[in-house]
Design a protein around this motif. Structure first.
Motif: not given
Length: 226
Positions: A25-31, A38-42, A57-60, A62-71
């Motif tokens: 499921v999902g994607v591997g490490p960033w290439e 600030e929304h990217w998760d290292p 929302y890949r690589y975002w 969690h709190e950045a995703i929720v904030a974007d949804l809340d908007s």
């Protein structure tokens, strides 16, 4: 009953009993060069993102995703009565996340089975009300029209009812349906037209239909007729 939800990276069980390796499921490490913001998760950028989220929302974080949804959440709420540990609640929460409901409200027992939510409750605001009276007082204080979804002698068809923008759609416990207290507090009770032999559909299915009716009315401007 197990209240533990599956992890976001957990794939559904294989029908052959697990003999076949589950699909990744999902994607591997960033290439390539790391993105700035600030929304990217290292950690996700380094290790990959196996969560059940849309590509945006890949690589975002969690709190950045929720904030974007809340908007951009919609103006409708969902409520479901939970007096007997209803198994539908997780699926209702997952659907509420898909249609971006403002909040989901659990009336009655605080504990609910999260397995059907497939971890979407991490991105969806869920509020608990111990009694119907508490819920009704909250909804009225927020200026929300309480709309019951169930089959009563005074129910009117969902298909011909003009759903208000600011409302809370309420669903009863599987089996007994809406309690008399919710029915009395509702400004309207709506039924979903059916054509087969069964008397009713389950609460999770009814919730999906009702939420989509709100989306059609207020996101697509499809007014009801008849």
């Amino acid at each position: 009953m197990n209240d533990d939800a599956p992890s976001e990276a957990q794939a559904p069980a294989e029908p052959d009993g697990g003999k076949t390796a589950p699909a990744e499921v999902g994607v591997g490490p960033w290439e390539g060069p790391l993105p700035a913001g600030e929304h990217w998760d290292p950690d996700l950028l380094a290790d990959g993102d196996r969560r059940n989220v849309v590509d945006k929302y890949r690589y975002w974080k969690h709190e950045a995703i929720v904030a974007d949804l809340d908007s951009k959440r919609h103006d409708f709420h969902i409520a479901i009565e939970n007096w007997q540990h209803d198994l539908n609640i997780g699926t209702v929460v997952r659907t509420a996340n898909a249609f971006l409901a403002k909040e989901v409200h659990i009336i009655g027992r605080r504990r609910w089975n999260r397995r059907g939510a497939m971890v979407t409750d991490r991105y969806q605001h869920v509020r608990h009300h111990p009694t119907v009276q508490d819920f009704v007082a909250w909804a009225q204080g927020e200026g929300l029209a309480i709309i019951g979804i169930d089959i009563f002698p005074d129910s009117v068809p969902l298909e011909s009812y003009d759903l208000p923008r600011n409302c809370v759609l309420v669903f009863g416990q599987e089996g007994p349906g809406l309690t008399p207290e919710v029915h009395d507090a509702a400004v309207a009770t709506l039924s979903i037209e059916q054509y087969g032999s069964t008397r009713s559909i389950n609460a999770a299915s009814a919730a999906a239909i009702a939420m989509h009716a709100w989306i059609r009315r207020h996101n697509f401007g499809q007014r009801v007729t008849g």
